[in-house]
Write an enzyme that holds these catalytic residues in place. Structure first.
Site, PDB file in Angstrom:
ATOM      1  N   HIS A  51      57.749  47.131  74.902  1.00  0.00           N
ATOM      2  CA  HIS A  51      57.228  47.249  76.028  1.00  0.00           C
ATOM      3  C   HIS A  51      56.061  46.533  76.193  1.00  0.00           C
ATOM      4  O   HIS A  51      55.418  45.805  75.425  1.00  0.00           O
ATOM      5  CB  HIS A  51      56.864  48.766  76.463  1.00  0.00           C
ATOM      6  CG  HIS A  51      55.717  49.112  75.678  1.00  0.00           C
ATOM      7  ND1 HIS A  51      55.109  50.555  76.077  1.00  0.00           N
ATOM      8  CD2 HIS A  51      55.260  49.189  74.365  1.00  0.00           C
ATOM      9  CE1 HIS A  51      54.170  50.683  75.243  1.00  0.00           C
ATOM     10  NE2 HIS A  51      54.279  49.987  73.970  1.00  0.00           N
ATOM     11  N   HIS A 109      55.470  43.690  72.833  1.00  0.00           N
ATOM     12  CA  HIS A 109      55.082  44.372  71.569  1.00  0.00           C
ATOM     13  C   HIS A 109      56.093  45.563  71.415  1.00  0.00           C
ATOM     14  O   HIS A 109      56.473  46.077  72.500  1.00  0.00           O
ATOM     15  CB  HIS A 109      53.619  44.472  71.344  1.00  0.00           C
ATOM     16  CG  HIS A 109      53.164  45.971  72.028  1.00  0.00           C
ATOM     17  ND1 HIS A 109      52.830  45.931  73.565  1.00  0.00           N
ATOM     18  CD2 HIS A 109      52.971  47.117  71.512  1.00  0.00           C
ATOM     19  CE1 HIS A 109      52.511  47.109  73.838  1.00  0.00           C
ATOM     20  NE2 HIS A 109      52.558  47.564  72.639  1.00  0.00           N
ATOM     21  N   CYS A 114      48.107  45.680  74.014  1.00  0.00           N
ATOM     22  CA  CYS A 114      49.296  46.284  74.786  1.00  0.00           C
ATOM     23  C   CYS A 114      49.819  45.561  75.900  1.00  0.00           C
ATOM     24  O   CYS A 114      50.816  45.622  76.440  1.00  0.00           O
ATOM     25  CB  CYS A 114      48.979  47.784  74.915  1.00  0.00           C
ATOM     26  SG  CYS A 114      48.973  48.496  73.326  1.00  0.00           S
ATOM     27  N   ASP A 167      66.988  52.941  72.287  1.00  0.00           N
ATOM     28  CA  ASP A 167      66.860  52.105  71.141  1.00  0.00           C
ATOM     29  C   ASP A 167      67.141  50.830  71.067  1.00  0.00           C
ATOM     30  O   ASP A 167      68.166  50.329  71.819  1.00  0.00           O
ATOM     31  CB  ASP A 167      67.638  52.913  70.212  1.00  0.00           C
ATOM     32  CG  ASP A 167      67.476  52.360  68.557  1.00  0.00           C
ATOM     33  OD1 ASP A 167      66.302  52.174  68.227  1.00  0.00           O
ATOM     34  OD2 ASP A 167      68.712  52.390  67.908  1.00  0.00           O
ATOM     35  N   HIS A 168      66.251  50.028  70.556  1.00  0.00           N
ATOM     36  CA  HIS A 168      66.194  48.527  70.602  1.00  0.00           C
ATOM     37  C   HIS A 168      66.452  48.022  72.129  1.00  0.00           C
ATOM     38  O   HIS A 168      66.897  46.800  72.288  1.00  0.00           O
ATOM     39  CB  HIS A 168      67.443  47.947  69.691  1.00  0.00           C
ATOM     40  CG  HIS A 168      67.318  48.051  68.278  1.00  0.00           C
ATOM     41  ND1 HIS A 168      67.421  49.297  67.762  1.00  0.00           N
ATOM     42  CD2 HIS A 168      66.670  47.137  67.444  1.00  0.00           C
ATOM     43  CE1 HIS A 168      67.097  49.155  66.298  1.00  0.00           C
ATOM     44  NE2 HIS A 168      66.419  47.890  66.253  1.00  0.00           N
ATOM     45  N   HIS A 198      57.278  49.378  68.982  1.00  0.00           N
ATOM     46  CA  HIS A 198      56.926  50.400  68.265  1.00  0.00           C
ATOM     47  C   HIS A 198      58.132  51.051  67.715  1.00  0.00           C
ATOM     48  O   HIS A 198      59.183  50.857  68.053  1.00  0.00           O
ATOM     49  CB  HIS A 198      56.182  51.665  69.235  1.00  0.00           C
ATOM     50  CG  HIS A 198      54.873  51.306  69.844  1.00  0.00           C
ATOM     51  ND1 HIS A 198      53.708  51.152  69.014  1.00  0.00           N
ATOM     52  CD2 HIS A 198      54.527  50.868  70.904  1.00  0.00           C
ATOM     53  CE1 HIS A 198      52.832  50.623  69.863  1.00  0.00           C
ATOM     54  NE2 HIS A 198      53.472  50.476  71.062  1.00  0.00           N
ATOM     55  N   GLU A 202      53.995  57.390  68.898  1.00  0.00           N
ATOM     56  CA  GLU A 202      54.029  56.088  68.993  1.00  0.00           C
ATOM     57  C   GLU A 202      53.554  55.157  67.861  1.00  0.00           C
ATOM     58  O   GLU A 202      54.090  54.081  67.558  1.00  0.00           O
ATOM     59  CB  GLU A 202      53.027  55.583  70.321  1.00  0.00           C
ATOM     60  CG  GLU A 202      53.232  54.243  70.722  1.00  0.00           C
ATOM     61  CD  GLU A 202      52.300  53.820  71.903  1.00  0.00           C
ATOM     62  OE1 GLU A 202      53.072  53.637  73.097  1.00  0.00           O
ATOM     63  OE2 GLU A 202      51.129  54.015  71.813  1.00  0.00           O
TER      64      GLU A 202
END
Length: 136
Positions: free
Chosen positions: A16, A41, A35, A81-82, A43, A126
């Site tokens: 994100h 980037h 960020c 996810d991903h 998490h 996070e």
């Protein structure tokens, strides 16, 4: 009947960028720092879904954990996810994907599928040290 809380822990990986389009690049950089990286980037998010309710005397369950696992997979993991949250998730097209907003979106996705008789709380990590809960 006694009330018991059950917990299901899952994880997903997502990218994100924290960016407010109404602000200048300088203000975004000042507020969001690293960020705000325009190249994104990511998490390794951990999610804990907590349901609280009465123990069913026939099953001994508050809620079937397999059913909860399947629901989290369907509503959250398969969607997030991903993925790039900013680009791939419709809920974040006009909402900054902060941990605070992500946890609220996840709550809303699951709340629609779980009966109101269960209290529900979502905890989203996070990082190992930064996490949010909704409702608080």
């Amino acid at each position: 009947m006694p009330r018991v809380s059950i917990n299901r822990k899952e994880h997903f990986n997502a990218a994100h960028r924290l960016y407010n389009p109404d602000w200048s690049d300088e203000k975004n950089e000042s507020v969001f720092g690293k960020c705000n990286n325009p190249n994104w980037h990511g998490h390794n998010y951990e999610i804990i879904v907590t349901l609280t309710g009465e123990v069913d005397p026939d099953t001994g369950y508050v809620y079937d954990m397999k059913k909860l696992s399947d629901l989290v997979k369907e509503q959250v993991l398969n969607r997030f996810d991903h993925k790039n949250l900013n680009l791939d998730i419709k809920e974040f097209q006009n909402l900054i994907p902060t941990a605070e907003n992500i946890v609220k979106v996840i709550y809303d996705l699951l709340r629609d599928k779980i009966e109101e008789k269960y209290e529900m709380k979502i905890t989203l990590y996070e990082t190992e040290r930064n996490f949010v809960e909704y409702p608080s």
